[in-house]
Design an enzyme around this catalytic site. Sequence first.
Site, short mmCIF file in Angstrom:
data_model
loop_
_atom_site.label_atom_id
_atom_site.label_comp_id
_atom_site.label_asym_id
_atom_site.label_seq_id
_atom_site.Cartn_x
_atom_site.Cartn_y
_atom_site.Cartn_z
N LYS A 1 0.83 -1.20 0.00
CA LYS A 1 0.00 0.00 0.00
C LYS A 1 0.87 1.26 0.00
CE LYS A 1 -3.68 2.18 2.79
NZ LYS A 1 -4.45 2.02 4.04
N SER B 1 -9.30 0.73 8.09
CA SER B 1 -8.81 0.76 6.71
C SER B 1 -8.40 -0.58 6.13
CB SER B 1 -7.63 1.73 6.60
OG SER B 1 -8.07 3.06 6.76
N SER C 1 -9.13 2.69 3.84
CA SER C 1 -8.25 3.28 2.86
C SER C 1 -7.41 2.27 2.08
CB SER C 1 -7.32 4.29 3.55
OG SER C 1 -6.45 3.64 4.48
#
Length: 481
Positions: A79, A179, A155
């Site tokens: 990520k 997230s 996220s």
Amino acid sequence: MTNDIHYWLDTQDGVGLGQCVRNGEVSSAQLVEAVIERLERVEPQLNAVVERRYDSARECCRRPVDATKAFAGVPTLIKDLFAPLEGALMTQGSRALDAVPAPFDDELVARLRRAGCLPLGTTTSPEFGTSYTTESSLHGATRNPWDPDCSAGGSSGGAAALVAARVVPFAHGNDGGGSLRVPASCCGVFGFKPSRGLMPSGPLVGEGWGGLAVAHAITLSVRDSAALLDATAGADLGAPYAAPTMPVSYQAATERDPGALRIGLIEGPALASEAAAVARQSAALCESLGHRVEPVTLPLDWEAFYHRCFDIIGPSTRETLETLGEMRGAPIDEQLLEPRTRVMLRERGSLDATRYIAAINEMHALGRRLAALMQQFDVLLSPTLARQPPRIGELDAFDERLSLAEIIDAFHGYCPFTALFNATGQPAMSLPLYWTEAGLPLGTHVAGRFGEESLLLSLAAQLERARPWAGKRPLIHAGSR
């Protein structure tokens, strides 16, 4: 056994693929090329990748495979948020930054490499990870493989979309308020948030968002999540604190029956009918497996709690911007930030130290209250989200005329439960047990006591066996037809 590598990628999790490499049934180079092919097949529809690092992964394949590594030769992605991948641009989802290549690996990334994983690139995140949808002016919207008009969640939305589309069996993510679990719910995969202090966060970060944030992964199988914990858990050098690690492997916990558990069914914020149905059906499934379920009301003022969270996130984001400005030698142009970020900085970016410390202390006090409550329960159950995945743009339609209170209402009316367990530091997970009538996944959320990852993983594996999800295929699918 078939020689079709896409069959293996369709049917094996990461542990299984690593075993195939160790057995000589497939090479790491073949896996990398096949995953690249799969990624390129779906990426135009998903928009889940920030940067491709294919040549770096190919170079790794030229070295001999260490057969002792759990994930020998298994491709994955990292990520693009507070987790440097050496050589990859660090955008943090923001067009306000002059993205520069990371000069080193994050410690968790280094541990993934040591476990045999081959990072192929980086995945999308909203700006600084402060949204429950992965949409940004820099990268655009990441789309849901089950319905591309819907959000993949946030996220860690890019990670969840790629795992759900069967590009890779698992992908790195992090979680400061949901997230990992929110996008796992939206995309119909497994998201696990470990206890505070269990995972490494250095060398850049001492503690994320005052201890709210922790990193791990989104996976298709429970077994992969557990095996990844075995490979990566434990405090890194200089960590400010550490959670207890288990004397036996987390993967071994997935092979044990959890026993009859006391489960508290959370009653709280209003839920849409499909989310309420998930809670009821999940409770019934647990009862059918021999667990005892009873309702519980949590000891907190939900609205005040959410605002306390932003008393931590706002100043933390301001400090991040100032640090990044110092690193680049010039202040960040705040007019290039997302409206959501500017509102947050306007209202909470310059709080005095007393209010920030009060928020931290309230989180710790809440953790103690919830720990006392959980002497009565082994785990707490709820839906992950208050409703099914939103449409693209629905959670990103903010401008500077809004107040932070209005943004908080929009986010936490949609996702009321997950942030609580970041505040208390407890492990929590989202399991894809149910799909709505519209064909969209809606996760079941389960939280355990601090440090009791093994019990949660044991329960997760039991639920996975009772209601398996790996065979479900989304509309956007990278595999063979």
